[in-house]
Write an enzyme that holds these catalytic residues in place. Sequence first.
Site, PDB file in Angstrom:
ATOM      1  N   HIS A 166       4.793   6.108 -44.049  1.00 23.65           N
ATOM      2  CA  HIS A 166       3.562   6.374 -43.320  1.00 23.65           C
ATOM      3  C   HIS A 166       2.810   5.068 -43.059  1.00 23.65           C
ATOM      4  O   HIS A 166       2.844   4.154 -43.885  1.00 23.65           O
ATOM      5  CB  HIS A 166       2.688   7.358 -44.096  1.00 23.65           C
ATOM      6  N   PHE A 167       2.125   5.005 -41.930  1.00 23.16           N
ATOM      7  CA  PHE A 167       1.468   3.747 -41.578  1.00 23.16           C
ATOM      8  C   PHE A 167       0.280   3.966 -40.658  1.00 23.16           C
ATOM      9  O   PHE A 167       0.139   5.006 -40.015  1.00 23.16           O
ATOM     10  CB  PHE A 167       2.459   2.779 -40.921  1.00 23.16           C
ATOM     11  N   ILE A 168      -0.573   2.952 -40.621  1.00 20.54           N
ATOM     12  CA  ILE A 168      -1.620   2.805 -39.605  1.00 20.54           C
ATOM     13  C   ILE A 168      -1.348   1.481 -38.925  1.00 20.54           C
ATOM     14  O   ILE A 168      -1.131   0.464 -39.584  1.00 20.54           O
ATOM     15  CB  ILE A 168      -3.021   2.794 -40.249  1.00 20.54           C
ATOM     16  N   SER A 170       7.009   0.323 -30.488  1.00 21.36           N
ATOM     17  CA  SER A 170       6.921   1.771 -30.497  1.00 21.36           C
ATOM     18  C   SER A 170       6.744   2.216 -29.054  1.00 21.36           C
ATOM     19  O   SER A 170       6.426   1.412 -28.179  1.00 21.36           O
ATOM     20  CB  SER A 170       5.738   2.243 -31.352  1.00 21.36           C
ATOM     21  N   GLY A 192       8.722   2.456 -33.849  1.00 24.92           N
ATOM     22  CA  GLY A 192       9.756   1.595 -34.405  1.00 24.92           C
ATOM     23  C   GLY A 192       9.440   1.315 -35.863  1.00 24.92           C
ATOM     24  O   GLY A 192       9.029   2.197 -36.606  1.00 24.92           O
ATOM     25  N   SER A 193       9.605   0.065 -36.288  1.00 23.00           N
ATOM     26  CA  SER A 193       9.215  -0.359 -37.628  1.00 23.00           C
ATOM     27  C   SER A 193       8.057  -1.337 -37.465  1.00 23.00           C
ATOM     28  O   SER A 193       7.625  -1.632 -36.347  1.00 23.00           O
ATOM     29  CB  SER A 193      10.391  -1.027 -38.335  1.00 23.00           C
ATOM     30  N   GLY A 247      14.874   5.386 -37.381  1.00 16.80           N
ATOM     31  CA  GLY A 247      15.859   5.863 -38.350  1.00 16.80           C
ATOM     32  C   GLY A 247      16.312   4.751 -39.278  1.00 16.80           C
ATOM     33  O   GLY A 247      16.498   3.598 -38.866  1.00 16.80           O
ATOM     34  N   HIS A 294      12.585  10.978 -33.800  1.00 10.70           N
ATOM     35  CA  HIS A 294      11.196  10.827 -34.263  1.00 10.70           C
ATOM     36  C   HIS A 294      10.885   9.388 -34.635  1.00 10.70           C
ATOM     37  O   HIS A 294       9.776   9.086 -35.059  1.00 10.70           O
ATOM     38  CB  HIS A 294      10.929  11.747 -35.459  1.00 10.70           C
ATOM     39  N   GLY A 295      11.850   8.501 -34.484  1.00  8.48           N
ATOM     40  CA  GLY A 295      11.634   7.099 -34.799  1.00  8.48           C
ATOM     41  C   GLY A 295      12.920   6.324 -34.670  1.00  8.48           C
ATOM     42  O   GLY A 295      13.852   6.743 -33.972  1.00  8.48           O
TER      43      GLY A 295
END
Length: 390
Positions: free
Chosen positions: A152-154, A299, A293-294, A319, A316-317
Amino acid sequence: MQTVITTEKIPIKLWLDDPEEGALQQAMNLANLPFAVSHICLMPDTHQGYGMPIGGVLATDNVIIPNAVGVDIGCGMCAVKTSVKVDEVSREQLTQIMAGVRELVPLGFNHHKERQDETLMPQGFNVDEMVVVKRLYLAALKQLGTLGGGNHFIELQRCDDGFLWIMVHSGSRNFGLQVAEHYNKNAKKLNAMYYSEVGPKADLAFLPFETDEAHTYYQEMKYCTEFALANRKLMMERIQHVASSVLSTVTYDPMINIAHNYAAWETHFDTKVIVHRKGATSAKLGEVGIIPGSQGTKSYIVEGLGNPESFMSCSHGAGRVMSRKAAIRNLDLEEEKRKLDEQGIIHSIRGKNDLEEASSAYKDISQVMALQSDLVKIRVELSPLAVIKG
């Protein structure tokens, strides 16, 4: 779509060309379920999960599988475009925003000391009829508006047209985990009672909708999904509050939201089915979504193409390409920090344990996007500026 596997009871359709062995075996287990419908889908970010691969899409006939939804029910993304150009924002201001966010948004296992406004909780549900939600409700009032841990991130981001964006990735906190575990245990007991042909080693215990347990799980799952959205909304409001206090004048576009890790009744191929998306998001025709992305890569804000072959779904991203433990064991801390520092990203890689969320632990997001060009089209590209990880 890259390939189709036809060795099992129903086909497995892959939007990737290098599935890991464990994820592929899990997909085969899904394809041999007696109630699986049409085919199984593996998105380009697929990797091994618990029971069902993350990045998998499964349609079933009148049956719901808790482990095909997962433990972080309703986990998802939200994003907001601001009116501010990034070139008008200093690095010091970005740092001030992130510091202010850390004061207002608890991270990891932390939660608020006080209960949050109860009116922000999901409405329209009878909590008294819910086994797990009722038990955890008061504790959840302190978890509302908190980020959680893991991936999880902001993130503050630069849009390809130069504007500042805010993105949040978070889930349903302890609600989702407890609901998943409770109903998976119930499903195991029921399956054993009626001598299910689905072997317990597959970790795909199921609940037929002829049972009360299936309906109760479905309601609690929907509550978790709504709670996860309420959680993201409150965090986004508080991030905007901080940004507005640091930046002189700023306005915000309406929030974009998309969830993964849920199941829903939908109609596909003229048949009403339960579509399970575990680490996959809906991509109906014209639907706006988010594929992150990461913390060192782009993104994307995307628009669904409504491809029926994926049950109108997409990734969803990016991976994972290596497990959390493998990332900590194999990645070089200084090298990962250097790559982010060279891009000027205010990042969250501090110590060895932070390597589990390093960019090198994830697939190349540009390749992931290329593999699903028949599922979504890119509307906006976003590059990371500053990142907070749970």
